[in-house]
Design a protein around this motif. Structure first.
Motif, short mmCIF file in Angstrom:
data_model
loop_
_atom_site.label_atom_id
_atom_site.label_comp_id
_atom_site.label_asym_id
_atom_site.label_seq_id
_atom_site.Cartn_x
_atom_site.Cartn_y
_atom_site.Cartn_z
N ASN A 221 -22.72 61.43 -26.46
CA ASN A 221 -23.03 62.72 -25.89
C ASN A 221 -23.73 62.56 -24.54
O ASN A 221 -23.45 63.29 -23.58
CB ASN A 221 -23.92 63.51 -26.85
N GLN A 222 -24.61 61.56 -24.45
CA GLN A 222 -25.27 61.29 -23.17
C GLN A 222 -24.26 60.77 -22.15
O GLN A 222 -24.23 61.21 -21.00
CB GLN A 222 -26.38 60.26 -23.37
N SER B 236 -21.14 61.27 -21.96
CA SER B 236 -20.14 62.27 -21.55
C SER B 236 -20.60 63.13 -20.38
O SER B 236 -19.81 63.88 -19.81
CB SER B 236 -19.79 63.16 -22.74
N GLN B 237 -21.89 63.03 -20.03
CA GLN B 237 -22.38 63.75 -18.85
C GLN B 237 -22.03 63.02 -17.55
O GLN B 237 -22.10 63.60 -16.48
CB GLN B 237 -23.90 63.91 -18.94
N TYR B 238 -21.65 61.74 -17.68
CA TYR B 238 -21.39 60.92 -16.51
C TYR B 238 -19.96 60.37 -16.44
O TYR B 238 -19.42 60.20 -15.35
CB TYR B 238 -22.36 59.73 -16.48
N GLN C 39 -24.74 55.76 -13.30
CA GLN C 39 -23.99 56.93 -13.75
C GLN C 39 -22.53 56.93 -13.28
O GLN C 39 -21.76 57.79 -13.69
CB GLN C 39 -24.67 58.21 -13.26
N GLU D 249 -19.21 60.45 -10.53
CA GLU D 249 -19.17 61.70 -11.29
C GLU D 249 -17.95 62.55 -10.97
O GLU D 249 -17.52 63.37 -11.78
CB GLU D 249 -20.46 62.49 -11.05
#
Length: 402
Positions: A242-243, A245-247, A345, A348
């Protein structure tokens, strides 16, 4: 512990060692040669036994029990061709990395190839798809029984989960001593699980891998993709994904038990059309084993990343389904993902490109198939069976019985 045991004492001690190692759930198939082994489990009193008339069904039931508890469950059968019916579940256990302990009763060695009933070559019968194969001597010592059982149970768990097989030849009279009290002989030592820990992830290790990804792709900020194949339920991994998937685009397979995390509907979009080459990752990070998604496998074979690293907490063989020559990194999966997100990260815009492509690719597909399904004429174009099923199910209402 060094003197040989009579058959009843030997089988009672076998049950004691299995119970000491915690393997007390068994799927049992009927038969004569394995009946004394089952009788010792009953006499012990600490076993949960489930009876199945068919060996293939018994083995799959044991596999399901092992999947649910992620600890070895057992399956036991009589001698001869009965053992061969275990093979489908053994192979599934091997590739799904599920702990399964297989016990096969056997006839005495001197009867093999002598035209005697139910005598086949049983030792190492599952060798190609089994992590551990052993045979207990016909007149064993207590130490031989103990060491074989402990080694087999350990092999089902480490360095990775999988099947182990113990073949048990028994000479007549196999029912002798059934009325005698249970022979409560204790193992020489308690069962200890060999649990090698992977190297802890560190900033320096992560930086080395990141620099390798940059060098391999020839870019300063590599495009990173995370894919998760067949896996078990793992709440900590879900949080890490889940973390991530932000990057990064995170693609979780339908058999990953992580399908709720990461990019949604990517598999549906791939059933409609192939991603363009611009979506190719520079660095592919894989977790888990096999991917069910055939379109993803085909696309990655055509659009190979510059670097592919596979993350697993155990030192074991890894497959190469995308023909990308993956590098194995032995670390805890959650630690690696959390650590990577904390220091790097990635690009993006790469995640945004994937999100846009999925939105564009999946919407027209369903509308086109629904039109085809409601038309009088048969559809002229066939996409895949999965898209047909999904389109059909979407047209059913709550009153429909299918």
């Amino acid at each position: 512990m060094s003197s040989t045991l009579p058959i009843r004492s030997y089988l009672d001690f076998l049950a004691t060692c299995l119970a000491e190692a915690g393997v007390t759930r068994f799927a049992v198939s009927p038969g004569s040669r394995n009946a004394p082994i089952v009788a010792s489990m009953l006499r012990h009193g600490g076993f949960e036994l489930h009876s199945f008339p068919d060996e293939r069904a018994a083995a799959y039931a044991a596999l399901g029990m092992a999947q649910s508890q992620q600890f070895p469950c057992g399956v036991i059968c009589t001698s001869g061709t009965a053992a061969l019916n275990f093979y489908p579940a053994v192979a599934e256990s091997y590739y799904q990395r599920t702990p399964l302990l297989v016990l096969t009763a056997d006839r005495p060695k001197e009867l093999i190839d002598q035209w005697d009933g139910q005598t086949i070559h049983q030792f190492e019968i599952f060798q190609s798809h089994c992590k551990f194969n052993a045979e207990i001597p016909e007149t064993p010592t207590a130490l031989e029984v103990e060491q074989t059982v402990y080694a087999a149970v350990n092999a089902t768990l480490y360095p990775s989960l999988g099947p182990a097989h113990i073949n048990i030849p028994l000479k007549d009279p196999i029912y002798e001593g059934l009325e005698a009290p249970f022979h409560d002989l204790q193992p020489s030592k308690p069962w200890l699980l060999n649990h090698p820990n992977p190297e802890p992830i560190s900033i320096s290790i992560l930086q080395e891998v990141i620099e390798l990804a940059k060098k391999s792709a020839g870019v300063d900020v590599p495009k990173i993709m995370v894919i998760v194949g067949q896996h078990r339920p793992h709440p900590e991994l879900s949080l890490a994904l889940n973390q991530a998937s932000q990057y990064f685009p995170v693609l979780t397979d339908i058999a990953s038990h992580q399908h709720a995390w990461g990019l949604q509907h990517w598999d549906w979009a791939m059933l409609n059309q192939e991603p363009n080459a611009a979506l190719k990752p520079d660095w592919l990070i894989s977790i888990g084993t096999a991917m069910i998604s055939k379109p993803l496998k085909q696309w990655l074979k055509k659009n190979k990343p510059s670097l592919h690293t596979h993350i697993s907490s155990s030192e074991d063989w890894i497959g190469d389904p995308f023909e990308t020559q993956p590098i194995s990194l032995v670390h805890y999966e959650t630690d690696f993902i959390h650590g990577l997100c904390s220091i790097f990260q990635g690009d993006e815009s790469y995640l945004t490109q994937w999100q846009s492509w999925i939105s564009e690719a999946q919407d027209p597909a369903l509308a086109k198939l629904q039109t085809n399904l409601t038309s009088v004429q048969p559809p002229t174009n066939f996409v895949t069976e999965f898209t047909w099923v999904k389109a059909l199910l979407k047209q059913l209402n709550s009153n429909t019985i299918l």
